[in-house]
Design a protein around this motif. Structure first.
Motif, PDB file in Angstrom:
ATOM      1  N   LYS A 165      55.579  69.529  33.644  1.00  0.00           N
ATOM      2  CA  LYS A 165      56.455  70.622  33.194  1.00  0.00           C
ATOM      3  C   LYS A 165      56.767  70.486  31.703  1.00  0.00           C
ATOM      4  CE  LYS A 165      58.743  71.449  37.619  1.00  0.00           C
ATOM      5  NZ  LYS A 165      60.023  71.351  38.363  1.00  0.00           N
ATOM      6  N   ARG A 166      57.071  69.257  31.259  1.00  0.00           N
ATOM      7  CA  ARG A 166      57.343  69.029  29.832  1.00  0.00           C
ATOM      8  C   ARG A 166      56.126  69.383  28.988  1.00  0.00           C
ATOM      9  NH1 ARG A 166      59.841  64.058  31.390  1.00  0.00           N
ATOM     10  NH2 ARG A 166      57.949  63.002  30.706  1.00  0.00           N
ATOM     11  N   LYS A 167      54.964  68.973  29.482  1.00  0.00           N
ATOM     12  CA  LYS A 167      53.724  69.274  28.761  1.00  0.00           C
ATOM     13  C   LYS A 167      53.521  70.794  28.691  1.00  0.00           C
ATOM     14  CE  LYS A 167      48.740  68.524  28.875  1.00  0.00           C
ATOM     15  NZ  LYS A 167      47.628  67.986  29.636  1.00  0.00           N
ATOM     16  N   GLY A 168      53.754  71.480  29.780  1.00  0.00           N
ATOM     17  CA  GLY A 168      53.629  72.945  29.810  1.00  0.00           C
ATOM     18  C   GLY A 168      54.602  73.605  28.840  1.00  0.00           C
ATOM     19  N   ARG A 169      55.854  73.106  28.819  1.00  0.00           N
ATOM     20  CA  ARG A 169      56.858  73.659  27.890  1.00  0.00           C
ATOM     21  C   ARG A 169      56.440  73.411  26.441  1.00  0.00           C
ATOM     22  NH1 ARG A 169      60.814  71.642  31.780  1.00  0.00           N
ATOM     23  NH2 ARG A 169      60.944  69.749  30.532  1.00  0.00           N
ATOM     24  N   ARG A 170      55.946  72.188  26.173  1.00  0.00           N
ATOM     25  CA  ARG A 170      55.502  71.864  24.809  1.00  0.00           C
ATOM     26  C   ARG A 170      54.319  72.746  24.396  1.00  0.00           C
ATOM     27  NH1 ARG A 170      55.783  65.923  25.941  1.00  0.00           N
ATOM     28  NH2 ARG A 170      53.558  66.196  26.216  1.00  0.00           N
ATOM     29  N   LEU A 171      53.374  72.948  25.323  1.00  0.00           N
ATOM     30  CA  LEU A 171      52.240  73.810  25.014  1.00  0.00           C
ATOM     31  C   LEU A 171      52.690  75.245  24.747  1.00  0.00           C
ATOM     32  CD1 LEU A 171      49.494  72.594  27.526  1.00  0.00           C
ATOM     33  CD2 LEU A 171      49.442  72.457  25.035  1.00  0.00           C
ATOM     34  N   LYS A 172      53.613  75.732  25.593  1.00  0.00           N
ATOM     35  CA  LYS A 172      54.128  77.093  25.403  1.00  0.00           C
ATOM     36  C   LYS A 172      54.859  77.203  24.066  1.00  0.00           C
ATOM     37  CE  LYS A 172      56.870  80.678  27.709  1.00  0.00           C
ATOM     38  NZ  LYS A 172      57.113  81.366  26.504  1.00  0.00           N
TER      39      LYS A 172
ATOM     40  N   ALA B 299      54.400  75.320  21.412  1.00  0.00           N
ATOM     41  CA  ALA B 299      53.405  75.233  20.334  1.00  0.00           C
ATOM     42  C   ALA B 299      52.663  76.560  20.196  1.00  0.00           C
ATOM     43  CB  ALA B 299      52.418  74.098  20.607  1.00  0.00           C
ATOM     44  N   LYS B 300      52.346  77.186  21.332  1.00  0.00           N
ATOM     45  CA  LYS B 300      51.660  78.471  21.300  1.00  0.00           C
ATOM     46  C   LYS B 300      52.545  79.525  20.648  1.00  0.00           C
ATOM     47  CE  LYS B 300      49.416  81.812  24.345  1.00  0.00           C
ATOM     48  NZ  LYS B 300      49.120  82.178  25.721  1.00  0.00           N
ATOM     49  N   ASP B 301      53.826  79.558  21.010  1.00  0.00           N
ATOM     50  CA  ASP B 301      54.762  80.520  20.417  1.00  0.00           C
ATOM     51  C   ASP B 301      54.903  80.291  18.908  1.00  0.00           C
ATOM     52  OD1 ASP B 301      55.138  81.613  22.919  1.00  0.00           O
ATOM     53  OD2 ASP B 301      57.064  80.612  23.283  1.00  0.00           O
ATOM     54  N   GLU B 302      55.009  79.029  18.516  1.00  0.00           N
ATOM     55  CA  GLU B 302      55.120  78.718  17.081  1.00  0.00           C
ATOM     56  C   GLU B 302      53.852  79.142  16.335  1.00  0.00           C
ATOM     57  OE1 GLU B 302      55.993  74.569  16.835  1.00  0.00           O
ATOM     58  OE2 GLU B 302      58.043  74.814  17.565  1.00  0.00           O
TER      59      GLU B 302
ATOM     60  N   GLU C 145      53.522  81.950  13.416  1.00  0.00           N
ATOM     61  CA  GLU C 145      52.883  81.632  12.139  1.00  0.00           C
ATOM     62  C   GLU C 145      51.744  82.607  11.839  1.00  0.00           C
ATOM     63  OE1 GLU C 145      50.684  77.745  10.294  1.00  0.00           O
ATOM     64  OE2 GLU C 145      52.355  77.391  11.676  1.00  0.00           O
ATOM     65  N   ILE C 146      50.967  82.938  12.869  1.00  0.00           N
ATOM     66  CA  ILE C 146      49.875  83.905  12.706  1.00  0.00           C
ATOM     67  C   ILE C 146      50.432  85.271  12.315  1.00  0.00           C
ATOM     68  CG2 ILE C 146      48.134  85.229  13.988  1.00  0.00           C
ATOM     69  CD1 ILE C 146      47.583  82.614  15.577  1.00  0.00           C
ATOM     70  N   ASP C 147      51.497  85.698  12.999  1.00  0.00           N
ATOM     71  CA  ASP C 147      52.107  86.992  12.687  1.00  0.00           C
ATOM     72  C   ASP C 147      52.634  87.028  11.257  1.00  0.00           C
ATOM     73  OD1 ASP C 147      51.516  87.849  15.240  1.00  0.00           O
ATOM     74  OD2 ASP C 147      53.535  87.483  16.023  1.00  0.00           O
ATOM     75  N   GLN C 148      53.265  85.943  10.840  1.00  0.00           N
ATOM     76  CA  GLN C 148      53.794  85.871   9.481  1.00  0.00           C
ATOM     77  C   GLN C 148      52.648  85.923   8.468  1.00  0.00           C
ATOM     78  OE1 GLN C 148      55.980  82.306   8.695  1.00  0.00           O
ATOM     79  NE2 GLN C 148      56.727  82.998   6.709  1.00  0.00           N
ATOM     80  N   TYR C 149      51.582  85.192   8.717  1.00  0.00           N
ATOM     81  CA  TYR C 149      50.422  85.198   7.820  1.00  0.00           C
ATOM     82  C   TYR C 149      49.799  86.594   7.756  1.00  0.00           C
ATOM     83  CZ  TYR C 149      45.892  83.967   5.842  1.00  0.00           C
ATOM     84  OH  TYR C 149      44.766  83.910   5.048  1.00  0.00           O
TER      85      TYR C 149
END
Length: 120
Positions: free
Chosen positions: A27-34, A36-39, A43-47
């Motif tokens: 679950k922690r790994k899934g939250r971290r992946l989510k 990281a994906k959101d971040e 970042e992509i949207d800002q760029y």
């Protein structure tokens, strides 16, 4: 036998705790992946927004200069047209008089290739 069943019971509990820890880690790994994906998406949207702004600025500067060129070309075209119109108005009467003079003034002359009938 009691110690044997207690050992099995402890073993089952340890296995259960290991499964829980494993599930919690997943679950922690899934939250971290989510996260990281959101971040990364942020970042992509800002760029993308930054690049679109830069593109619009370049496009405006280029299109703006093309708009200025279009205005200059229109002004030059109008000036040439006005010059031709005024030139036509000034010279049309003189040209018409010259043409009428050439057509109406008849000067009888013998053609240079004319030979008299008796001379060879």
């Amino acid at each position: 036998m009691t110690s044997h069943s207690q050992g099995i019971h402890q073993l089952l509990q340890a296995e259960k705790r290991a499964k829980e820890k494993l599930e919690e880690a997943k679950k922690r790994k899934g939250r971290r992946l989510k996260q990281a994906k959101d971040e990364a998406q942020a970042e992509i949207d800002q760029y993308r927004l930054q690049r679109e702004r830069e593109f619009r600025q370049k496009q405006d500067s280029i299109m703006g200069s093309q708009g200025n060129l279009l205005v200059k070309v229109d002004e030059q075209t109008r000036a040439k047209i006005n010059g031709l119109i005024s030139n036509h108005q000034r010279n049309s009467e003189k040209v018409l008089q010259d043409l009428l003079g050439i057509v109406c003034e008849i000067k009888p002359e013998i053609h240079i290739n004319f030979r008299e009938a008796g001379s060879h």
